[in-house]
Design an enzyme around this catalytic site. Structure first.
Site, PDB file in Angstrom:
ATOM      1  N   GLY A   1     -13.112  24.435 -15.722  1.00 22.63           N
ATOM      2  CA  GLY A   1     -14.384  23.878 -16.601  1.00 22.63           C
ATOM      3  C   GLY A   1     -15.265  25.355 -16.383  1.00 22.63           C
TER       4      GLY A   1
ATOM      5  N   ASN B   1       0.958  12.697 -13.242  1.00 14.62           N
ATOM      6  CA  ASN B   1       1.171  11.696 -13.715  1.00 14.62           C
ATOM      7  C   ASN B   1       2.351  10.780 -13.074  1.00 14.62           C
ATOM      8  OD1 ASN B   1      -0.343  12.099 -16.072  1.00 14.62           O
ATOM      9  ND2 ASN B   1       1.443  13.691 -16.694  1.00 14.62           N
ATOM     10  N   THR B   2       2.984  11.350 -11.817  1.00 10.79           N
ATOM     11  CA  THR B   2       4.008  10.399 -11.173  1.00 10.79           C
ATOM     12  C   THR B   2       3.646  10.305  -9.586  1.00 10.79           C
ATOM     13  OG1 THR B   2       5.321  12.442 -11.214  1.00 10.79           O
ATOM     14  CG2 THR B   2       5.853  10.878 -12.480  1.00 10.79           C
TER      15      THR B   2
ATOM     16  N   PHE C   1       5.357  21.287 -19.772  1.00 10.31           N
ATOM     17  CA  PHE C   1       5.818  22.670 -19.521  1.00 10.31           C
ATOM     18  C   PHE C   1       7.019  22.872 -20.486  1.00 10.31           C
ATOM     19  CE2 PHE C   1       4.000  21.156 -15.629  1.00 10.31           C
ATOM     20  CZ  PHE C   1       3.321  22.527 -14.927  1.00 10.31           C
TER      21      PHE C   1
ATOM     22  N   GLY D   1     -11.530  21.881 -19.109  1.00  8.71           N
ATOM     23  CA  GLY D   1     -12.854  22.136 -19.847  1.00  8.71           C
ATOM     24  C   GLY D   1     -13.988  21.606 -18.854  1.00  8.71           C
TER      25      GLY D   1
ATOM     26  N   GLY E   1      -1.062  28.795 -18.632  1.00  8.41           N
ATOM     27  CA  GLY E   1      -0.913  27.856 -19.736  1.00  8.41           C
ATOM     28  C   GLY E   1      -0.987  28.590 -20.999  1.00  8.41           C
ATOM     29  N   PHE E   2      -1.954  29.494 -21.144  1.00  9.71           N
ATOM     30  CA  PHE E   2      -2.396  30.028 -22.481  1.00  9.71           C
ATOM     31  C   PHE E   2      -1.029  31.077 -22.766  1.00  9.71           C
ATOM     32  CE2 PHE E   2      -3.787  33.402 -25.183  1.00  9.71           C
ATOM     33  CZ  PHE E   2      -4.866  32.711 -26.026  1.00  9.71           C
ATOM     34  N   ASP E   3      -0.729  31.889 -21.748  1.00 12.94           N
ATOM     35  CA  ASP E   3       0.524  32.757 -21.989  1.00 12.94           C
ATOM     36  C   ASP E   3       1.721  32.300 -21.220  1.00 12.94           C
ATOM     37  OD1 ASP E   3       2.067  34.814 -23.219  1.00 12.94           O
ATOM     38  OD2 ASP E   3       0.853  36.356 -21.909  1.00 12.94           O
TER      39      ASP E   3
ATOM     40  N   ASN F   1      -5.723  22.335 -10.782  1.00 12.87           N
ATOM     41  CA  ASN F   1      -5.304  22.117 -12.215  1.00 12.87           C
ATOM     42  C   ASN F   1      -6.063  21.150 -13.046  1.00 12.87           C
ATOM     43  OD1 ASN F   1      -3.282  22.005 -14.123  1.00 12.87           O
ATOM     44  ND2 ASN F   1      -1.798  20.888 -12.854  1.00 12.87           N
TER      45      ASN F   1
ATOM     46  N   ASN G   1      -4.147  17.658 -22.113  1.00 17.92           N
ATOM     47  CA  ASN G   1      -2.896  17.969 -22.657  1.00 17.92           C
ATOM     48  C   ASN G   1      -1.924  17.334 -21.794  1.00 17.92           C
ATOM     49  OD1 ASN G   1      -1.092  20.093 -20.879  1.00 17.92           O
ATOM     50  ND2 ASN G   1      -3.148  20.575 -20.217  1.00 17.92           N
TER      51      ASN G   1
ATOM     52  N   LYS H   1      -0.894  25.970  -6.526  1.00 16.06           N
ATOM     53  CA  LYS H   1      -1.897  25.241  -7.529  1.00 16.06           C
ATOM     54  C   LYS H   1      -2.203  23.984  -7.219  1.00 16.06           C
ATOM     55  CE  LYS H   1      -3.332  25.477 -12.120  1.00 16.06           C
ATOM     56  NZ  LYS H   1      -3.346  26.152 -13.482  1.00 16.06           N
TER      57      LYS H   1
ATOM     58  N   SER I   1       1.149  16.843  -9.330  1.00 16.58           N
ATOM     59  CA  SER I   1       2.134  15.678 -10.090  1.00 16.58           C
ATOM     60  C   SER I   1       1.030  14.790 -10.817  1.00 16.58           C
ATOM     61  CB  SER I   1       3.154  15.288  -9.348  1.00 16.58           C
ATOM     62  OG  SER I   1       2.658  13.892  -8.952  1.00 16.58           O
TER      63      SER I   1
END
Ligand SMILES: Cc1cc2nc3c(=O)[nH]c(=O)nc-3n(C[C@H](O)[C@H](O)[C@H](O)COP(=O)(O)O)c2cc1C
Ligand SMILES: *[C@@H]1O[C@H](CO)[C@@H](O)[C@H](O)[C@H]1NC(C)=O
Ligand SMILES: *[C@@H]1O[C@H](CO)[C@@H](O)[C@H](O)[C@H]1NC(C)=O
Ligand SMILES: *[C@@H]1O[C@H](CO)[C@@H](O)[C@H](O)[C@H]1NC(C)=O
Ligand SMILES: *[C@@H]1O[C@H](CO)[C@@H](O)[C@H](O)[C@H]1NC(C)=O
Ligand SMILES: *[C@@H]1O[C@H](CO)[C@@H](O)[C@H](O)[C@H]1NC(C)=O
Length: 341
Positions: free
Chosen positions: A282, A169-170, A108, A253, A56-58, A236, A104, A207, A167
């Site tokens: 974290g 959110n769903t 994606f 975090g 997610g950073f790169d 995640n 966040n 993941k 997933s």
């Protein structure tokens, strides 16, 4: 700190693009020498440190080399999808400064796999150890075929491949944490790998989300062992919340540390330490990283701590870890893996 305070005056996503742009221009420095006790074996390669950069950073594989020079032992680039994606509507990243967390709901956003592979080939990553985290294009109908296609496209171009099966959110029936769906996916994935490479030399790692129940944990453990998946990243971001955070999305975090470490411990027990675990969630100090390792992680990853502490946090963690290993009388970090069990 001065730089951090300046960046914090900007919206998170703009600050992030500035950082990526600066990193792309940065001349690569030679990484500092690290204590030998931090060397770990990572699928046949010796790496300098068990501390890696989380996905997610790169997202577009633009800064793998400069990130390695900050002291990471390995980098995970992505999530990348087959086609470029804009992601969700902005704003979609929120800083929880007091708690050193981030929420966040990027969805994606990335420039697609063609751009991603071009970055990799142009920067000659040679002996850099890095993974590619792949995801499904949000509008694609068949969730399995996207992963299969992507594996065919990226296979052999990195040291490992990671699949998103969380997933947040769903929660619906086609959720890949559902046993039947997951079994179907893993079967297709492992058959695909076998058809490309009979020796199955590139590890495939899943993941997982920290928001899963006991039954799902057991299913994941059973199926990863059954299909000989090479590892799990635990975990995640979470959708669980303390009361006052009111933005939707995944929380990372410090507030994620305990939940993700408990899941790590559970997965270590459920997989009877037979598969590689990467602890993520974290981590902001050497003590945190050590706690994940003692709970069963052979390697760890972080992202959010970079936002709050800058790149210095990586070697701070490395050096603290080496001290802890010495304090406890281990000759190297691998000896501490899972030692609380
Ligand atoms: C802004 C942001 C973007 C992220 N994007 C991705 C992603 O594209 N793919 C992914 O697998 N994880 C993504 N993550 C999750 C991280 O890889 C990691 O699992 C999570 O943040 C927990 O680690 P941390 O607490 O050290 O940040 C993202 C996290 C953040 C904060
Ligand atoms: C760590 O120590 C063990 C012995 O305790 C050894 O088998 C292993 O090879 C060492 N790992 C590394 C990367 O040096
Ligand atoms: C991650 O997996 C979940 C569950 O299948 C899915 O809803 C989500 O869209 C996936 N994201 C990507 C980019 O594949
Ligand atoms: C991929 O997703 C983006 C937006 O999420 C969409 O615009 C695009 O049409 C998708 N492509 C395919 C082939 O699904
Ligand atoms: C919660 O929502 C309000 C607006 O409804 C907003 O002003 C505030 O910043 C939000 N707080 C957090 C922590 O997201
Ligand atoms: C991780 O969580 C995010 C939400 O923060 C979600 O959109 C995504 O599907 C998950 N990614 C992976 C790789 O599991």
């Amino acid at each position: 700190m001065i730089l951090r305070n300046l960046l914090f005056l900007l919206p998170p996503e703009i600050a992030h693009s500035l950082v990526i742009t600066a990193l792309k221009k940065m001349p690569c420095r030679k990484p500092i020498e690290l204590p030998k006790s931090l060397n770990v074996n990572f699928f046949g390669n010796k790496i300098r440190s068990p501390v890696g950069l989380a996905a997610g950073f790169d997202k577009n594989a633009e800064v793998v080399k400069p990130m390695l020079s900050f002291g990471f032992g390995f980098i995970e680039a992505g999530t990348v999808t087959k086609h470029p994606q804009y992601g969700n509507k902005k704003p979609r990243i929120f800083r929880l400064i007091k708690d050193e967390g981030i929420i966040n709901r990027l969805g994606f956003n990335n420039k697609g796999v063609d751009y991603f592979l071009k970055q990799i080939s142009e920067t000659k990553l040679g002996n850099c150890i890095f993974g590619i985290n792949i995801g499904r294009n949000s509008t694609s109908k068949d969730q399995i075929s996207d992963y299969v296609d992507l594996i065919k496209i990226v296979y052999g171009k990195s040291n490992y491949i990671v699949l998103n099966i969380s997933s947040p959110n769903t929660p619906n029936l086609r959720d890949l944490h559902n046993k039947q769906e997951l079994s179907k996916l893993l079967k297709s994935i492992t058959l695909t790998r076998k058809s490309i490479d009979s020796s199955e030399s590139i590890p495939i790692i899943l993941k997982i989300s920290p928001d899963i129940d006991q039954q799902t944990k057991e299913n994941i453990a059973e199926l990863t062992l059954e299909y000989k998946i090479d590892g799990l990243i635990v975990s995640n971001t979470t959708i669980s919340r303390d009361s006052y955070y009111n933005e939707s999305g995944g929380l990372s975090g410090r507030p994620l540390f305990q939940l993700s470490t408990e899941l790590l411990s559970d997965m270590y027990k459920l997989t009877k330490s037979r598969i590689l675990l990467i602890g993520c969630g974290g981590i902001s100090s050497g003590v945190d990283a050590y706690e994940k390792i003692k709970a069963g992680a052979s390697l760890v990853q972080l992202y959010t701590a970079l936002v709050y502490q800058g790149h210095q946090v990586v070697n701070k963690i490395n050096l603290e870890l080496a001290e802890l290993v010495k304090r406890d009388g281990f000759s190297n970090i691998t000896e501490a893996v899972g030692c609380i069990h």
